[in-house]
Scaffold this active site. Sequence first.
Site, mmCIF file in Angstrom:
data_model
loop_
_atom_site.group_PDB
_atom_site.id
_atom_site.type_symbol
_atom_site.label_atom_id
_atom_site.label_comp_id
_atom_site.label_asym_id
_atom_site.label_seq_id
_atom_site.Cartn_x
_atom_site.Cartn_y
_atom_site.Cartn_z
ATOM 1 N N TYR A 1 -28.208 57.959 -15.792
ATOM 2 C CA TYR A 1 -26.875 57.734 -15.199
ATOM 3 C C TYR A 1 -27.015 56.907 -13.917
ATOM 4 C CZ TYR A 1 -22.663 58.903 -12.489
ATOM 5 O OH TYR A 1 -21.532 58.837 -11.718
ATOM 6 N N THR B 1 -22.174 55.719 -7.176
ATOM 7 C CA THR B 1 -22.597 57.107 -6.985
ATOM 8 C C THR B 1 -23.788 57.269 -6.037
ATOM 9 O OG1 THR B 1 -23.591 58.969 -8.185
ATOM 10 C CG2 THR B 1 -23.976 56.817 -9.101
HETATM 11 N N1 NAP Z 1 -17.669 63.011 -10.987
HETATM 12 C C1 NAP Z 1 -18.533 62.931 -9.986
HETATM 13 O O1 NAP Z 1 -19.049 63.938 -9.476
HETATM 14 C C2 NAP Z 1 -18.902 61.580 -9.424
HETATM 15 C C3 NAP Z 1 -19.850 61.531 -8.380
HETATM 16 C C4 NAP Z 1 -20.178 60.268 -7.854
HETATM 17 C C5 NAP Z 1 -19.596 59.133 -8.365
HETATM 18 N N2 NAP Z 1 -18.707 59.211 -9.397
HETATM 19 C C6 NAP Z 1 -18.107 57.969 -9.911
HETATM 20 O O2 NAP Z 1 -16.721 58.007 -9.612
HETATM 21 C C7 NAP Z 1 -15.988 57.303 -10.628
HETATM 22 C C8 NAP Z 1 -14.859 58.184 -11.131
HETATM 23 O O3 NAP Z 1 -15.427 59.384 -11.650
HETATM 24 P P1 NAP Z 1 -14.518 60.506 -12.335
HETATM 25 O O4 NAP Z 1 -15.165 61.815 -12.047
HETATM 26 O O5 NAP Z 1 -13.094 60.261 -12.004
HETATM 27 O O6 NAP Z 1 -14.787 60.138 -13.870
HETATM 28 P P2 NAP Z 1 -14.131 60.808 -15.179
HETATM 29 O O7 NAP Z 1 -13.205 61.916 -14.792
HETATM 30 O O8 NAP Z 1 -15.260 61.059 -16.115
HETATM 31 O O9 NAP Z 1 -13.220 59.609 -15.723
HETATM 32 C C9 NAP Z 1 -13.750 58.456 -16.300
HETATM 33 C C10 NAP Z 1 -12.690 57.912 -17.236
HETATM 34 O O10 NAP Z 1 -13.189 56.693 -17.819
HETATM 35 C C11 NAP Z 1 -12.845 56.711 -19.189
HETATM 36 N N3 NAP Z 1 -13.701 55.810 -19.957
HETATM 37 C C12 NAP Z 1 -14.901 56.073 -20.530
HETATM 38 N N4 NAP Z 1 -15.350 54.994 -21.192
HETATM 39 C C13 NAP Z 1 -14.415 54.028 -21.046
HETATM 40 C C14 NAP Z 1 -14.291 52.702 -21.524
HETATM 41 N N5 NAP Z 1 -15.233 52.143 -22.290
HETATM 42 N N6 NAP Z 1 -13.195 51.990 -21.187
HETATM 43 C C15 NAP Z 1 -12.220 52.537 -20.435
HETATM 44 N N7 NAP Z 1 -12.262 53.787 -19.959
HETATM 45 C C16 NAP Z 1 -13.361 54.545 -20.264
HETATM 46 C C17 NAP Z 1 -13.034 58.157 -19.571
HETATM 47 O O11 NAP Z 1 -12.417 58.445 -20.811
HETATM 48 P P3 NAP Z 1 -13.073 59.612 -21.733
HETATM 49 O O12 NAP Z 1 -12.968 60.882 -20.932
HETATM 50 O O13 NAP Z 1 -12.201 59.574 -22.943
HETATM 51 O O14 NAP Z 1 -14.496 59.199 -21.981
HETATM 52 C C18 NAP Z 1 -12.361 58.859 -18.395
HETATM 53 O O15 NAP Z 1 -10.958 58.982 -18.570
HETATM 54 C C19 NAP Z 1 -17.017 56.911 -11.682
HETATM 55 O O16 NAP Z 1 -17.415 55.581 -11.456
HETATM 56 C C20 NAP Z 1 -18.194 57.825 -11.412
HETATM 57 O O17 NAP Z 1 -19.408 57.248 -11.819
HETATM 58 C C21 NAP Z 1 -18.342 60.413 -9.930
#
Ligand code: NAP
Length: 273
Positions: free
Chosen positions: A116, A92
């Site tokens: 975070y 991130t």
């Molecule tokens: N969203 C943003 O704006 C943003 C910005 C910059 C970087 N990122 C990075 O981009 C990546 C993808 O983000 P995203 O927005 O697609 O995330 P997301 O929609 O929150 O999806 C994360 C997934 O991981 C699952 N998860 C949580 N704990 C877990 C575990 N212990 N084992 C296996 N799965 C688990 C979650 O399940 P639950 O929902 O059931 O917890 C969810 O389905 C992440 O690395 C994030 O840090 C995101």
Amino acid sequence: MFLITGSNGQLGTELSKLLPEAVLTDVADLDITDETAVKNFVSAHQIETIINCAAYTAVDKAEDDEDLAAKINIDGPRNLALSGAKIVHISTDYVFDGLAHKPYRPEDKANPVSVYGKTKLAGEQEVLKYAKEAVIIRTAWLYSPYGNNFVKTMRRLGAEKENLNVVADQIGTPTYAADLAQVIVQILPQISTENKGVYHFTNEGVCSWYDFARKIMELSELNCKVNPIPSSAYPTKATRPFYSVLDKSKIKQTFNIEIEHWEEGLKQCLKQL
Ligand SMILES: NC(=O)c1ccc[n+]([C@@H]2O[C@H](COP(=O)([O-])OP(=O)(O)OC[C@H]3O[C@@H](n4cnc5c(N)ncnc54)[C@H](OP(=O)(O)O)[C@@H]3O)[C@@H](O)[C@H]2O)c1
């Protein structure tokens, strides 16, 4: 064989569509914090490459939930890296403090200002330490038709309200998860020990959350007036960087990647909603 972890999330869902042959897991099938389960799963399914889309992503909640955020964002990636598979790991822009005045390059000093951001930076370090072949992609302001994100929140509020205040002093780049997924697919066959490292990917262009909100309203034909406010007028539990534009030269040059402007990504996403 590819393994997508966190496959129910925003990025995981987009990637699953592009890689129908991949093994898909979310926390119910494979909890990445369970070292033994990860090792056994990778071996049983003959996984060669893991794309880790699993993360603790609730930025404000993480301030009060550091142990779980650290387990998922640090121990999880370490377990995946220790499995011996190649890994694409997502990180991130929040690893930076946001005090810069020009786009951050991957080698610029990270200095996270939130729990975070700290856990995500430590997760990167675990992957670099334990995986032989690893590509870490820092992205920012991710949205998609799935899950909870700024685009969906603005559309909901825009339909309910006549006026909305949105912060105008945090500058970054929105990123359509489908565009990031496409880039990951392009990178997969090119991962090697030579190009192990940290890369930056967002859509092209720069804007504030206020600009982003206005464009969402305009393209969604919502008549909600968006008012610019300073971050000080919208206090949140976690501190966010004021400036988190990422320099994408390295990913473009190394993997021969072309990137769409954020407004184009937004138009594509809105077509799906
Ligand atoms: N969203 C943003 O704006 C943003 C910005 C910059 C970087 N990122 C990075 O981009 C990546 C993808 O983000 P995203 O927005 O697609 O995330 P997301 O929609 O929150 O999806 C994360 C997934 O991981 C699952 N998860 C949580 N704990 C877990 C575990 N212990 N084992 C296996 N799965 C688990 C979650 O399940 P639950 O929902 O059931 O917890 C969810 O389905 C992440 O690395 C994030 O840090 C995101």
